[in-house]
Scaffold this motif. Structure first.
Motif, PDB file in Angstrom:
ATOM      1  N   CYS A 208       0.823  -1.211   0.000  1.00  0.00           N
ATOM      2  CA  CYS A 208       0.000   0.000   0.000  1.00  0.00           C
ATOM      3  C   CYS A 208       0.858   1.261   0.000  1.00  0.00           C
ATOM      4  O   CYS A 208       2.063   1.206   0.223  1.00  0.00           O
ATOM      5  N   THR A 209       0.182   2.381  -0.204  1.00  0.00           N
ATOM      6  CA  THR A 209       0.789   3.703  -0.069  1.00  0.00           C
ATOM      7  C   THR A 209      -0.138   4.551   0.802  1.00  0.00           C
ATOM      8  O   THR A 209      -1.231   4.103   1.175  1.00  0.00           O
ATOM      9  N   PHE A 210       0.267   5.768   1.067  1.00  0.00           N
ATOM     10  CA  PHE A 210      -0.599   6.683   1.816  1.00  0.00           C
ATOM     11  C   PHE A 210      -1.929   6.895   1.089  1.00  0.00           C
ATOM     12  O   PHE A 210      -2.956   7.121   1.722  1.00  0.00           O
ATOM     13  N   ASP A 211      -1.935   6.821  -0.241  1.00  0.00           N
ATOM     14  CA  ASP A 211      -3.168   7.013  -1.009  1.00  0.00           C
ATOM     15  C   ASP A 211      -4.197   5.913  -0.760  1.00  0.00           C
ATOM     16  O   ASP A 211      -5.376   6.100  -1.061  1.00  0.00           O
ATOM     17  N   ASP A 212      -3.779   4.770  -0.235  1.00  0.00           N
ATOM     18  CA  ASP A 212      -4.684   3.646   0.010  1.00  0.00           C
ATOM     19  C   ASP A 212      -5.330   3.702   1.390  1.00  0.00           C
ATOM     20  O   ASP A 212      -6.197   2.886   1.704  1.00  0.00           O
TER      21      ASP A 212
END
Length: 138
Positions: free
Chosen positions: A69-73
């Motif tokens: 994941c990333t912060f956008d998820d």
């Protein structure tokens, strides 16, 4: 009974072993990330508050990446603060550098009187993107 799918960042800090918890647990397409703090590699708190907040977000980033994941998820955020009134400006500066455009994740901030020597903690729930979604975003 299904065994937990534990996720750990590559450079995991000593707190996971010391206190017996996982950095995150993946369940289906959700990643439940444990509270991340501004710890040094040995598990001790970073004394400088701004650096402690930044380290907590760095630890969160590493855990998210280990889970795909990333912060956008991130869909849901809970933060814990030992002195919210005096810490809010510092926390918001770091937060705004990461979550700098809408839509923003849900966010709940809670004032607490103890965080095992830390002054800030952040825990999140993220949706793990599927491979098709990742290739479209690239």
């Amino acid at each position: 009974m299904t065994k937990r799918n534990a996720i750990f960042p590559a450079d995991r800090h000593a707190l996971y072993e010391e206190h017996g918890y996982s950095a995150a647990i993946r369940s289906g397409d959700l990643l439940f990330v444990s509270g991340q703090v501004g710890s040094r590699a040995d598990g001790s708190p970073e004394p400088d508050f701004e650096r402690q907040v930044q380290l907590a977000f760095d630890n969160l980033r590493a855990t998210l990446e280990a889970g795909g994941c990333t912060f956008d998820d991130i869909v849901d955020v809970t933060t814990f603060h030992t002195d919210p009134e005096n810490q809010f400006g510092t926390i918001m500066a770091v937060k705004n550098s990461i979550f700098n455009e809408a839509p923003y994740p849900n966010w709940t901030a809670i004032g607490v009187n103890w965080l095992a020597g830390f002054d800030f903690e952040i825990k999140v729930i993220a949706r793990v993107p599927d491979a098709a979604h990742r290739s479209q975003a690239a």
